[in-house]
Write a protein that holds these residues in place. Structure first.
Motif, short mmCIF file in Angstrom:
data_model
loop_
_atom_site.label_atom_id
_atom_site.label_comp_id
_atom_site.label_asym_id
_atom_site.label_seq_id
_atom_site.Cartn_x
_atom_site.Cartn_y
_atom_site.Cartn_z
N ASP A 30 0.84 -1.20 -0.05
CA ASP A 30 0.04 0.01 -0.09
C ASP A 30 0.97 1.35 -0.01
O ASP A 30 0.32 2.39 -0.37
CB ASP A 30 -1.00 0.05 1.14
N ASP A 31 2.10 1.12 0.30
CA ASP A 31 3.05 2.38 0.17
C ASP A 31 3.60 2.70 -1.16
O ASP A 31 4.51 3.54 -1.00
CB ASP A 31 3.93 2.13 1.59
N SER A 52 -1.10 4.00 -8.55
CA SER A 52 -0.55 4.32 -7.18
C SER A 52 -1.61 3.61 -6.26
O SER A 52 -2.93 3.79 -6.48
CB SER A 52 -1.00 5.88 -6.95
N SER A 53 -1.26 2.77 -5.32
CA SER A 53 -2.04 1.93 -4.47
C SER A 53 -2.84 2.72 -3.51
O SER A 53 -3.95 2.52 -3.23
CB SER A 53 -1.17 1.05 -3.59
N SER A 54 -2.39 4.08 -3.35
CA SER A 54 -3.07 4.67 -2.45
C SER A 54 -4.57 5.28 -2.84
O SER A 54 -5.33 5.23 -1.90
CB SER A 54 -2.20 6.03 -1.93
N ASP A 55 -4.34 5.70 -4.10
CA ASP A 55 -5.71 6.64 -4.54
C ASP A 55 -6.25 5.85 -6.10
O ASP A 55 -7.14 6.13 -6.37
CB ASP A 55 -5.62 7.95 -4.50
N GLY A 56 -5.50 5.10 -6.38
CA GLY A 56 -5.74 4.22 -7.79
C GLY A 56 -5.48 5.06 -8.80
O GLY A 56 -5.92 4.82 -9.96
N SER A 57 -4.86 6.09 -8.69
CA SER A 57 -4.54 7.00 -9.86
C SER A 57 -3.80 6.38 -10.88
O SER A 57 -2.67 5.65 -10.57
CB SER A 57 -3.98 8.41 -9.56
N THR A 58 -3.92 6.51 -12.07
CA THR A 58 -3.17 5.74 -13.11
C THR A 58 -2.30 6.79 -14.14
O THR A 58 -2.76 8.05 -14.28
CB THR A 58 -4.07 4.79 -14.03
N ASN A 74 -5.35 -5.06 -4.35
CA ASN A 74 -4.47 -4.90 -3.03
C ASN A 74 -4.51 -6.08 -2.15
O ASN A 74 -3.67 -6.17 -1.41
CB ASN A 74 -4.78 -3.58 -2.35
N GLU A 102 3.54 7.51 -4.69
CA GLU A 102 2.66 7.52 -5.84
C GLU A 102 3.68 7.55 -7.16
O GLU A 102 4.73 7.71 -7.22
CB GLU A 102 2.03 8.90 -5.94
#
Length: 126
Positions: A30-31, A52-58, A74, A102
């Motif tokens: 997750d980090d 990005s695992s934190s917010d799913g941005s691609t 995740n 990110e």
């Protein structure tokens, strides 16, 4: 021990599809953001996509936008790259890599990534 293990590569005809998997272990998933890179013979390694695992941005490179889709499970510490409408120019060794926090702008240079998988070959025949 940190591990990134890619799978799912193979030989496919132009217009076909493949789904690559990147299974991560040994670090806090997750980090980190996970990127996909590819390297064709005689060419530099290029960033294809990142999530990005934190917010799913691609992020997607222009060359694959609209054809490739990156996703993350995740719970399984696994990132997928769904590749559709494959072209011969997509032929390369595909690597997944982990970078803290990110995705950098434009997936960033490969040297920024901490951990790398061994790669999986994707060959698209015309």
């Amino acid at each position: 021990e940190v591990q990134l293990v890619e799978s799912g590569g193979g030989l496919v005809q132009a217009g076909g599809s493949l789904r690559l998997s990147c299974a991560a272990s040994g670090f806090t998933f997750d980090d980190y953001a996970i990127g996909w890179f590819r390297q064709a013979p005689g060419k530099e390694r290029e960033g294809v996509s990142c999530i990005s695992s934190s917010d799913g941005s691609t992020y997607y490179a222009d060359s694959v936008k609209g054809r490739f889709t990156i996703s993350s499970d995740n719970a399984k510490n696994t990132v997928y790259l769904q590749m559709n409408s494959l072209k011969p120019e997509d032929t390369a060794v595909y690597y997944c890599a982990a970078i803290p926090f990110e995705c950098p702008l434009g997936a960033g240079p490969a040297v920024w990534y901490d951990y790398w998988g061994q790669g999986t070959q994707v060959t698209v025949s015309s």
